[in-house]
Design an enzyme around this catalytic site. Structure first.
Site, PDB file in Angstrom:
ATOM      1  N   CYS A 173      36.533  43.031  35.260  1.00 23.32           N
ATOM      2  CA  CYS A 173      36.959  42.963  36.698  1.00 23.32           C
ATOM      3  C   CYS A 173      37.635  41.469  37.014  1.00 23.32           C
ATOM      4  O   CYS A 173      39.219  41.201  36.681  1.00 23.32           O
ATOM      5  CB  CYS A 173      35.578  43.488  37.455  1.00 23.32           C
ATOM      6  N   HIS A 192      34.230  48.774  34.722  1.00 20.08           N
ATOM      7  CA  HIS A 192      32.799  48.341  35.260  1.00 20.08           C
ATOM      8  C   HIS A 192      31.592  49.060  34.215  1.00 20.08           C
ATOM      9  O   HIS A 192      30.831  49.856  35.103  1.00 20.08           O
ATOM     10  CB  HIS A 192      31.855  48.293  36.429  1.00 20.08           C
ATOM     11  N   GLU A 194      29.257  48.566  32.462  1.00 24.35           N
ATOM     12  CA  GLU A 194      28.178  48.224  32.875  1.00 24.35           C
ATOM     13  C   GLU A 194      26.943  48.776  33.674  1.00 24.35           C
ATOM     14  O   GLU A 194      25.934  48.789  34.064  1.00 24.35           O
ATOM     15  CB  GLU A 194      27.670  46.258  32.890  1.00 24.35           C
TER      16      GLU A 194
END
Length: 190
Positions: free
Chosen positions: A80, A169, A171
């Protein structure tokens, strides 16, 4: 054991740490210039606010150091805002590190309400869950950069040598495969 530095000025750095620990990699937080002197095999630039990160990196005198390390081959993964930091061209924003042959559009999906999730194929990984939060996308790649994933006709992941970027994302999901791909890049580079 691989040792990954994670830029920890703001943004989703803790989630990257969790993901790396799950994969058995050692990591540490980069908060100031002296942290860049610590030995690292790879670097993660997390999501967050790219303008704020760029200003902080500049104020801490870290931009030139990071750019040099990346240009010398240090593997780097930007999610991002990290994608925006690495882009050579940024629509609606300033170029920060400018090491990757991509043009990125900031906040391409709108404000927070424009955030969404989907599943799409990513080259070298397979179908992965993708969470987009005020995400950019890649308008163009050239030179050595190549697109790895698209959503609705927009490039959302790319790679150039030892640089990997995603507009989404990973994560924030339970899926470790994108981080595993990055660690494989790190292993090949070292």
């Amino acid at each position: 054991m691989m040792r990954i530095g994670i830029l920890a000025l703001q943004g989703a750095f803790a989630e990257h740490e969790t993901m790396l620990h799950r994969l058995g990699a050692e990591c540490f937080e980069i908060r100031q210039k002296r942290d860049l002197a610590l030995p690292m095999d790879g670097l993660i630039l997390p999501g967050g606010e790219s303008t704020v990160m760029g200003k902080l990196l500049s104020a801490l005198d870290c931009l030139t150091w990071l750019r040099t390390y990346i240009q010398q081959g240090l593997p780097v993964y930007g999610t991002c805002a990290g994608l925006l930091l690495l882009a050579k061209h940024v629509q609606g924003g300033a170029v920060q590190l400018g090491t990757m042959d991509i043009t990125a559009a900031r906040n391409a999906y709108g404000r927070q309400l424009g955030s969404f999730s989907t599943t799409a194929p990513m080259e070298g990984v397979g179908d992965v869950p993708m969470i987009f939060i005020r995400a950019p996308y890649i308008q163009a790649t050239w030179g050595e950069a190549q697109a790895l994933a698209t959503v609705d006709g927009r490039i959302v992941a790319a790679r150039q040598g030892n640089q990997l970027v995603t507009a989404f994302h990973p994560e924030l999901t339970e899926d470790t495969r994108v981080h595993r791909l990055f660690l494989e890049m790190v292993q090949k580079a070292n």
